[in-house]
Design an enzyme around this catalytic site. Structure first.
Site, PDB file in Angstrom:
ATOM      1  N   TYR A 184       0.837  -1.209   0.000  1.00 40.93           N
ATOM      2  CA  TYR A 184       0.000   0.000   0.000  1.00 40.93           C
ATOM      3  C   TYR A 184       0.870   1.257   0.000  1.00 40.93           C
ATOM      4  CZ  TYR A 184      -3.249   3.496   1.994  1.00 40.93           C
ATOM      5  OH  TYR A 184      -3.998   4.617   2.247  1.00 40.93           O
ATOM      6  N   LYS A 188       1.249   4.028  -3.011  1.00 43.03           N
ATOM      7  CA  LYS A 188       0.887   5.427  -2.735  1.00 43.03           C
ATOM      8  C   LYS A 188       2.072   6.360  -2.972  1.00 43.03           C
ATOM      9  CE  LYS A 188      -3.433   5.883  -1.228  1.00 43.03           C
ATOM     10  NZ  LYS A 188      -4.380   6.796  -1.898  1.00 43.03           N
ATOM     11  N   LYS A 250      -8.684  -6.619  20.763  1.00 38.97           N
ATOM     12  CA  LYS A 250      -7.474  -7.373  20.400  1.00 38.97           C
ATOM     13  C   LYS A 250      -6.308  -6.414  20.153  1.00 38.97           C
ATOM     14  CE  LYS A 250     -10.067 -11.221  18.429  1.00 38.97           C
ATOM     15  NZ  LYS A 250     -10.425 -11.980  17.201  1.00 38.97           N
ATOM     16  N   VAL A 252      -2.706  -6.060  18.846  1.00 32.60           N
ATOM     17  CA  VAL A 252      -1.731  -6.738  17.989  1.00 32.60           C
ATOM     18  C   VAL A 252      -0.321  -6.464  18.508  1.00 32.60           C
ATOM     19  CG1 VAL A 252      -0.781  -6.879  15.661  1.00 32.60           C
ATOM     20  CG2 VAL A 252      -3.257  -6.634  15.985  1.00 32.60           C
ATOM     21  N   ASP A 336       5.050  -3.369  10.576  1.00 35.36           N
ATOM     22  CA  ASP A 336       4.403  -2.151  11.069  1.00 35.36           C
ATOM     23  C   ASP A 336       5.430  -1.051  11.265  1.00 35.36           C
ATOM     24  OD1 ASP A 336       2.328  -0.545  11.851  1.00 35.36           O
ATOM     25  OD2 ASP A 336       1.818  -1.680  13.652  1.00 35.36           O
ATOM     26  N   ARG A 340       4.025   7.379  14.384  1.00 33.10           N
ATOM     27  CA  ARG A 340       3.695   8.283  13.276  1.00 33.10           C
ATOM     28  C   ARG A 340       3.229   9.623  13.836  1.00 33.10           C
ATOM     29  NH1 ARG A 340       0.157   4.539  10.213  1.00 33.10           N
ATOM     30  NH2 ARG A 340       1.557   2.976   9.354  1.00 33.10           N
TER      31      ARG A 340
END
Length: 388
Positions: A184, A188, A250, A252, A336, A340
């Site tokens: 992705y 982009k 959940k 991760v 990951d 950010r």
């Protein structure tokens, strides 16, 4: 109602324009359409395959803005009408994308085609017909921070120079090819580079938007209610789904990743400034986020649990969260970014924009909407197997 005397940031009257909005029926598009209808005299050619999220703007035909919005059911992959719609407009805004992390490594081909190949004709038609373009990219183009490669005990990890993400200075650092999660971000980034090259070589007028987790009503979907049962939306909708079903949230890989979140209504203000101030926006890439709303994903889960208990009146679960591995949750090939945080210098200088809404307030607004919209439908969905 819109005022006829709206002025741009330099005090000049804003002329009505026609906007071809691709992806108008989605989360961001629906809020942008609302803003344009309520506060401007601009006309919108709303292009999408679905219009559920903007139906309230299209019907009934007695709305004061009914003459200023038209819905065109067009799939940009293979529809010859697209160029004609872009030609009819002064400005094209491209929001169309596959932008759900669960899809990046389970549907990498669709992800690359949707975010790069399908966007090519839009850029081409804008450039060939001298039409201005506002293209929506993603904060994912930054990939990993420089700081993530430093030792965990390094004091430099606290230095903004190693984690603050700047449009004109930060490198774009992706993981290895086998980590298809970066399909992705790579697609982009490549379309950004193409748009930038069209500007440099062919004079395309453009602005690029890099959203940092825009949050609010109508975002994503709730699996099994208005999206596929096996679907995995982005983190806030995932957590909302867990809360509505009274399931543990959940986390991760322990929920250690850090993110910032901005309220959709604040972000739409930034987009309207780009629309109305081409002289200040053209040629720029803009981070649009809220660095003040930074939390770990675990902290986000804890805050959402608290906010949802308030808006729903239901007590939280005794064990509100559960840890899962990224492989278990997303499948093979997941990776990951650690952190950010947007540098807001450029958008503040060019457009004078700053976000206003706190994380608590945007969560309260969003979860109130989620509870009001979905709680009863989920109760009925849960009860059905028992009844049968």
């Amino acid at each position: 109602m819109a005022s006829a005397a709206r002025l741009d940031l330099d005090g000049n009257p804003i002329k009505p324009m026609t906007i071809c909005m691709i992806g108008a029926g989605g989360f961001i598009g629906s809020h942008l359409c609302e803003k344009l209808m309520a506060e401007t005299t601009h006309k919108v050619l709303a292009v999408d395959v679905y219009n559920d999220k903007i139906k309230h703007l299209l019907e009934p035909a007695t709305h004061p803005w009914s003459e200023r919005i038209q819905f065109h059911r067009v799939n940009i992959k293979h529809d010859s009408r697209l160029e004609g719609l872009i030609k009819m407009a002064d400005l094209t805004i491209n929001l169309a994308a596959i932008c759900t992390p669960a899809d990046y490594n389970t549907r990498p081909l669709d992800t690359i085609y949707s975010n790069f190949i399908d966007a090519l004709p839009v850029v081409k038609y804008c450039s060939e017909n001298n039409k201005r373009l506002i293209h929506f990219s993603t904060c994912e183009v930054y990939g990993k921070t420089i700081g993530s490669f430093l030792p965990k005990d390094s004091p430099l990890r606290q230095d903004p120079a190693y984690y603050l993400l700047s449009e004109d200075a930060s490198p774009c650092i992706f993981g290895p090819i086998e980590k298809q999660r970066w399909s992705y971000a790579c697609a982009k980034q490549l379309i950004e580079r193409l748009i930038y090259a069209e500007g440099a070589e062919n004079g395309l007028e453009f602005a690029i938007v890099r959203p940092f987790n825009w949050i609010g009503p109508r975002m994503d979907f709730i699996p099994g209610i208005d999206g596929p049962s096996e679907g995995v939306p982005r983190v806030l909708a995932c957590f909302s789904n867990n809360l509505l079903r009274r399931e543990p949230l959940k986390l991760v890989d322990g929920g250690e990743s850090q993110r910032t979140f901005v309220y959709i209504k604040d972000a739409i203000e930034a987009v309207l400034l780009m629309i109305d101030n081409p002289g200040r926006a053209n040629g720029h890439i803009f981070n649009v986020g809220n660095p003040n709303n930074e939390v770990t994903v675990r902290q986000l889960a804890e805050m959402m649990t608290e906010v949802y208990a308030k808006v729903s009146g239901e007590p939280p679960l005794e064990a509100p969260t559960v840890d899962v591995s990224s492989k278990e949750f997303y499948g093979e090939g997941y990776d990951d970014s650690d952190k950010r945080i947007p540098d807001m210098t450029i958008i503040n200088k060019q457009l004078g924009w700053n976000p206003k809404t706190s994380l608590w307030d945007l969560l309260e607004s969003t979860l109130t909407y989620q509870h009001r919209t979905y709680a009863e439908a989920i109760k009925q969905a849960i009860a059905k197997p028992t009844a049968s």
